[in-house]
Design a protein around this motif. Structure first.
Motif, PDB file in Angstrom:
ATOM      1  N   LEU A 419       0.826  -1.215   0.000  1.00 38.45           N
ATOM      2  CA  LEU A 419       0.000   0.000   0.000  1.00 38.45           C
ATOM      3  C   LEU A 419       0.856   1.260   0.000  1.00 38.45           C
ATOM      4  N   ARG A 420       2.112   1.138   0.387  1.00 36.42           N
ATOM      5  CA  ARG A 420       2.998   2.307   0.428  1.00 36.42           C
ATOM      6  C   ARG A 420       3.683   2.556  -0.904  1.00 36.42           C
ATOM      7  N   LEU A 421       3.423   1.711  -1.896  1.00 35.90           N
ATOM      8  CA  LEU A 421       4.034   1.881  -3.207  1.00 35.90           C
ATOM      9  C   LEU A 421       3.351   3.003  -3.978  1.00 35.90           C
ATOM     10  N   THR A 422       4.079   3.589  -4.920  1.00 34.52           N
ATOM     11  CA  THR A 422       3.464   4.592  -5.784  1.00 34.52           C
ATOM     12  C   THR A 422       2.437   3.925  -6.694  1.00 34.52           C
ATOM     13  N   ALA A 423       1.464   4.691  -7.139  1.00 32.98           N
ATOM     14  CA  ALA A 423       0.483   4.164  -8.082  1.00 32.98           C
ATOM     15  C   ALA A 423       1.152   3.766  -9.389  1.00 32.98           C
ATOM     16  N   LEU A 424       2.228   4.463  -9.758  1.00 36.56           N
ATOM     17  CA  LEU A 424       2.973   4.107 -10.969  1.00 36.56           C
ATOM     18  C   LEU A 424       3.455   2.665 -10.890  1.00 36.56           C
ATOM     19  N   ARG A 425       4.027   2.283  -9.755  1.00 38.99           N
ATOM     20  CA  ARG A 425       4.534   0.917  -9.597  1.00 38.99           C
ATOM     21  C   ARG A 425       3.390  -0.093  -9.516  1.00 38.99           C
ATOM     22  N   GLN A 426       2.316   0.262  -8.813  1.00 43.32           N
ATOM     23  CA  GLN A 426       1.203  -0.669  -8.689  1.00 43.32           C
ATOM     24  C   GLN A 426       0.524  -0.943 -10.025  1.00 43.32           C
ATOM     25  N   ASN A 427       0.610  -0.008 -10.952  1.00 45.22           N
ATOM     26  CA  ASN A 427      -0.018  -0.183 -12.260  1.00 45.22           C
ATOM     27  C   ASN A 427       0.930  -0.765 -13.307  1.00 45.22           C
ATOM     28  N   ALA A 428       2.166  -1.070 -12.933  1.00 44.93           N
ATOM     29  CA  ALA A 428       3.172  -1.503 -13.896  1.00 44.93           C
ATOM     30  C   ALA A 428       2.944  -2.946 -14.340  1.00 44.93           C
ATOM     31  N   LEU A 429       3.218  -3.198 -15.612  1.00 47.75           N
ATOM     32  CA  LEU A 429       3.189  -4.544 -16.168  1.00 47.75           C
ATOM     33  C   LEU A 429       4.523  -4.822 -16.847  1.00 47.75           C
ATOM     34  N   ALA A 430       4.952  -6.083 -16.801  1.00 50.84           N
ATOM     35  CA  ALA A 430       6.180  -6.474 -17.487  1.00 50.84           C
ATOM     36  C   ALA A 430       6.076  -7.919 -17.941  1.00 50.84           C
ATOM     37  N   CYS A 431       6.579  -8.199 -19.129  1.00 54.36           N
ATOM     38  CA  CYS A 431       6.640  -9.581 -19.606  1.00 54.36           C
ATOM     39  C   CYS A 431       7.879 -10.256 -19.034  1.00 54.36           C
ATOM     40  N   VAL A 432       8.001 -11.567 -19.258  1.00 53.40           N
ATOM     41  CA  VAL A 432       9.139 -12.319 -18.725  1.00 53.40           C
ATOM     42  C   VAL A 432      10.447 -11.861 -19.360  1.00 53.40           C
ATOM     43  N   ALA A 433      10.471 -11.764 -20.686  1.00 53.65           N
ATOM     44  CA  ALA A 433      11.659 -11.351 -21.447  1.00 53.65           C
ATOM     45  C   ALA A 433      12.878 -12.216 -21.099  1.00 53.65           C
ATOM     46  N   LEU A 434      14.073 -11.601 -21.011  1.00 48.09           N
ATOM     47  CA  LEU A 434      15.269 -12.349 -20.653  1.00 48.09           C
ATOM     48  C   LEU A 434      15.143 -12.824 -19.209  1.00 48.09           C
ATOM     49  N   ASN A 435      15.565 -14.005 -18.883  1.00 46.44           N
ATOM     50  CA  ASN A 435      16.545 -14.765 -19.612  1.00 46.44           C
ATOM     51  C   ASN A 435      15.980 -15.936 -20.431  1.00 46.44           C
ATOM     52  N   THR A 436      14.682 -16.167 -20.389  1.00 49.07           N
ATOM     53  CA  THR A 436      14.165 -17.388 -21.017  1.00 49.07           C
ATOM     54  C   THR A 436      13.441 -17.176 -22.339  1.00 49.07           C
ATOM     55  N   CYS A 437      12.848 -16.004 -22.573  1.00 44.40           N
ATOM     56  CA  CYS A 437      12.078 -15.827 -23.802  1.00 44.40           C
ATOM     57  C   CYS A 437      12.999 -15.684 -25.003  1.00 44.40           C
ATOM     58  N   SER A 438      12.789 -16.520 -25.999  1.00 43.14           N
ATOM     59  CA  SER A 438      13.656 -16.502 -27.181  1.00 43.14           C
ATOM     60  C   SER A 438      13.439 -15.268 -28.042  1.00 43.14           C
ATOM     61  N   GLN A 439      12.305 -14.578 -27.875  1.00 47.82           N
ATOM     62  CA  GLN A 439      12.007 -13.400 -28.685  1.00 47.82           C
ATOM     63  C   GLN A 439      12.592 -12.118 -28.110  1.00 47.82           C
ATOM     64  N   ALA A 440      13.033 -12.141 -26.860  1.00 46.38           N
ATOM     65  CA  ALA A 440      13.402 -10.908 -26.168  1.00 46.38           C
ATOM     66  C   ALA A 440      14.722 -10.331 -26.677  1.00 46.38           C
ATOM     67  N   PHE A 441      14.718  -9.015 -26.881  1.00 42.58           N
ATOM     68  CA  PHE A 441      15.942  -8.275 -27.197  1.00 42.58           C
ATOM     69  C   PHE A 441      16.539  -7.647 -25.932  1.00 42.58           C
ATOM     70  N   ALA A 442      15.719  -7.481 -24.909  1.00 46.28           N
ATOM     71  CA  ALA A 442      16.145  -6.754 -23.713  1.00 46.28           C
ATOM     72  C   ALA A 442      15.423  -7.303 -22.495  1.00 46.28           C
ATOM     73  N   GLU A 443      15.825  -6.830 -21.328  1.00 46.78           N
ATOM     74  CA  GLU A 443      15.173  -7.205 -20.078  1.00 46.78           C
ATOM     75  C   GLU A 443      13.810  -6.520 -19.959  1.00 46.78           C
ATOM     76  N   ALA A 444      12.938  -7.106 -19.135  1.00 45.14           N
ATOM     77  CA  ALA A 444      11.674  -6.450 -18.790  1.00 45.14           C
ATOM     78  C   ALA A 444      11.360  -6.734 -17.323  1.00 45.14           C
ATOM     79  N   GLU A 445      10.850  -7.946 -17.026  1.00 46.69           N
ATOM     80  CA  GLU A 445      10.458  -8.248 -15.650  1.00 46.69           C
ATOM     81  C   GLU A 445      11.603  -8.063 -14.661  1.00 46.69           C
ATOM     82  N   ARG A 446      12.807  -8.483 -15.014  1.00 47.83           N
ATOM     83  CA  ARG A 446      13.925  -8.404 -14.074  1.00 47.83           C
ATOM     84  C   ARG A 446      14.440  -6.972 -13.915  1.00 47.83           C
ATOM     85  N   TYR A 447      14.199  -6.127 -14.935  1.00 48.82           N
ATOM     86  CA  TYR A 447      14.766  -4.776 -14.900  1.00 48.82           C
ATOM     87  C   TYR A 447      13.780  -3.702 -14.452  1.00 48.82           C
ATOM     88  N   LEU A 448      12.505  -3.845 -14.788  1.00 47.65           N
ATOM     89  CA  LEU A 448      11.550  -2.766 -14.521  1.00 47.65           C
ATOM     90  C   LEU A 448      11.543  -2.316 -13.056  1.00 47.65           C
TER      91      LEU A 448
END
Length: 566
Positions: A419-448
């Motif tokens: 509840l103490r998180l910003t609304a920006l963070r609570q509304n954030a979405l991220a795909c799996v991306a690296l390290n397992t997705c073969s389509q990923a060019f960059a990080e998402a879930e691990r970096y966001l």
């Protein structure tokens, strides 16, 4: 004489697969490699699994002359997002026994297990089928998991919409017996009668994946316009009358190919509640018959509609239905986000919506989410409801269990910390991306989360901690975390580099637009900081960030998919 269409590789594989069997049995029995035969990597998607590698280890394994570390992601369908405590417990157990120890909650209300080895695929799939979950059509060129508002106990209309989602999912589930033969020793629990024919799909199924979502205004938490079919519930005095129908949504595109683009679904009319399953079937069959089977990059329903024209599509749909759709009814969406915290209902039951960062169920120091939810599943008598925003609702909590559940969450650092998180963070979405997705060019879930740590400082400095800004990040342009519906969208183009998109709206009814390309972290912060400062200083009452950047001329509004690249 006209040229015979040159079918894509996947179409040829499907045609020769004997209703999705292929040589999967032989692939599973080959102990020399952790991979499947090449053709079977296409077919196993229909069974709910993708073959992947640990890309973090690829270089070292290549240096040691080892094959890549192959493993499998399994996507488990949860129509409408409803799972029982027993099902949650089983997914938790399987993630530890055969997976990487975590569960991923997807943006389509499904479970994903990661890191399953080939030798463990059958035991894993049998494990969740034992508790009446399945992965058939979790992936592949078929209708995928059908989405609906996460808590059907909110009202009678919510219950009916959830039941419609389950009915649509059941009706459009493939009939082939291959799934039960390969994984369950011929046993099956589905209410759909299996067969070695496909009365809806045909021998080669659809040209590409197909997605359906339902929503109840004023909330669009399932992002219905991003789907091939979006269904907007229309009610009057608490009675469900039917659905406004939208068709042709889809968010994937390919860098460097402007003929590919995200597209939001077009509203085409209204259908009565008792006819919605048949309507979905008819739309699916048009895509089956008219979709592009030569070029998979242009094979989604959105391209079919833009190729033939919406009037021609509507005329064909009306003909197959045997009647014309009625005009769409008035409706209004206000948001596409989840409401966090406690709520109650007329029956005296409680519901708790938890923020799950990146949809990842795991334990971190001081934040033992996975352990806490496993403890709750052991006594909770309600449901675990997966939302379309990667969050979780503990639903139908008995009065005697409310304080106990809160105590467990507090003891493991889960609640009320979020509840103490910003609304920006609570509304954030991220795909799996690296390290397992073969389509990923960059990080998402691990970096966001790391990027949000720095953006949060900007947000708080400008008094925007409560401002509901949608930020979404993906590791590639395929759009799994719906980045083109983010007021701030970040799409990976290379390791550490992202394209920045701005200008979607908070209710999920407008695509964003490219603002800057190939930004590293410093570039992202450099570009967003003055925009957020300007928003804090000059926004109008109740004006969303996406609306603001358009009004101020930072980007032009995207009016339709073919205008996305303009």
């Amino acid at each position: 004489m006209p040229d015979t269409p040159k079918l894509s590789e996947v179409e040829i594989v499907k045609d020769a697969s004997n209703y999705l069997r292929g040589s999967i049995v032989e692939s599973l029995g080959n102990r020399i490699t952790g991979a499947l035969n090449h053709d079977d990597t296409h077919l196993i998607k229909f069974h709910g699994s993708y073959q992947q590698t640990d890309r973090d280890l690829d270089s070292e394994r290549k240096r040691q002359k080892l094959e890549p570390l192959f493993s499998f992601m399994i996507r488990v369908r949860v129509p409408g997002g409803a799972a029982t405590p027993a099902q949650w417990q089983r997914m938790d157990e399987l993630s530890d026994t055969y997976g990487n120890g975590t569960i991923k909650l997807t943006t389509r209300q499904a479970f994903q297990l990661h890191g399953v080895l080939k030798r463990d695929l059958k035991n894993t799939i049998q494990g969740f089928n034992d508790v009446l979950l399945d992965s058939i059509a979790g992936c592949g060129d078929v209708n995928r998991n059908v989405m609906a508002p996460a808590n059907p106990h909110e009202s009678a209309v919510h219950r009916q919409v959830y039941e419609a989602a389950v009915a649509i999912s059941t009706h459009l589930t493939p009939r082939t017996t291959a799934y039960w033969e390969l994984w369950l020793n011929g046993e099956q629990h589905s209410t759909t009668e299996p067969a070695d024919e496909e009365p809806i799909y045909g021998k080669t199924y659809l040209p590409r994946k197909f997605k359906i979502a339902l929503a109840i205004p004023p909330y669009n938490e399932t992002d219905i316009f991003a789907n091939d079919i979006g269904l907007i519930a229309v009610e009057k005095n608490g009675e469900l009358l039917g659905y406004n129908v939208a068709v042709g949504g889809g968010l994937g595109m390919t860098f460097g190919l402007p003929e590919t683009y995200p597209r939001l679904a077009d509203l085409i009319g209204f259908v009565a509640a008792d006819k919605v399953v048949d309507l979905c079937e008819k739309v699916v069959t048009i895509q089956r018959d008219w979709g592009n089977r030569e070029n998979r990059k242009l094979s989604r329903l959105k391209y079919t509609i833009d190729r033939v024209g919406l009037p021609a599509f509507q005329a064909e749909l009306n003909q197959r239905l045997g009647y014309d759709l009625a005009p769409a009814r008035p409706y209004r969406f206000e948001s596409s986000t989840d409401a966090f915290g406690w709520s109650g209902d007329a029956a005296g039951l409680s519901h708790l919506t938890l923020f799950i960062e990146g949809g990842r169920i795991h334990n971190l120091p001081g934040y033992a989410l996975k352990t806490a939810l496993a403890e709750i599943a052991a006594f909770h008598t309600g449901e675990f409801r997966l939302t379309g925003n990667q969050n979780l609702v503990l639903a139908n909590i008995e009065p005697a269990h409310r304080s106990r559940i809160q105590a467990v969450l507090e003891a493991h650092g889960v609640w009320p910390a979020t509840l103490r998180l910003t609304a920006l963070r609570q509304n954030a979405l991220a795909c799996v991306a690296l390290n397992t997705c073969s389509q990923a060019f960059a990080e998402a879930e691990r970096y966001l989360p790391q990027l949000l740590d720095k953006l949060d400082a900007v947000i708080r400095a400008h008094g925007l901690a409560e401002a509901g800004i949608l930020i979404r990040m993906t590791g590639c342009p395929n759009g799994c975390a719906r980045p083109y519906l983010g007021e701030i969208g970040l799409v990976g183009k290379a390791v550490g580099r992202y394209n920045l998109y701005l200008g979607a709206n908070y209710a999920g009814e407008r695509l964003n637009k490219l603002y800057r390309e190939m930004l590293d972290e410093d570039g992202i912060l450099r570009e967003l900081t003055p925009l957020l400062a300007d928003y804090a200083a000059r926004r109008q009452p109740r004006e969303g960030f996406g609306d603001f950047v358009i009004r101020q001329g930072y980007v032009q509004a995207t009016t339709h998919g073919q205008n996305f690249h303009a």
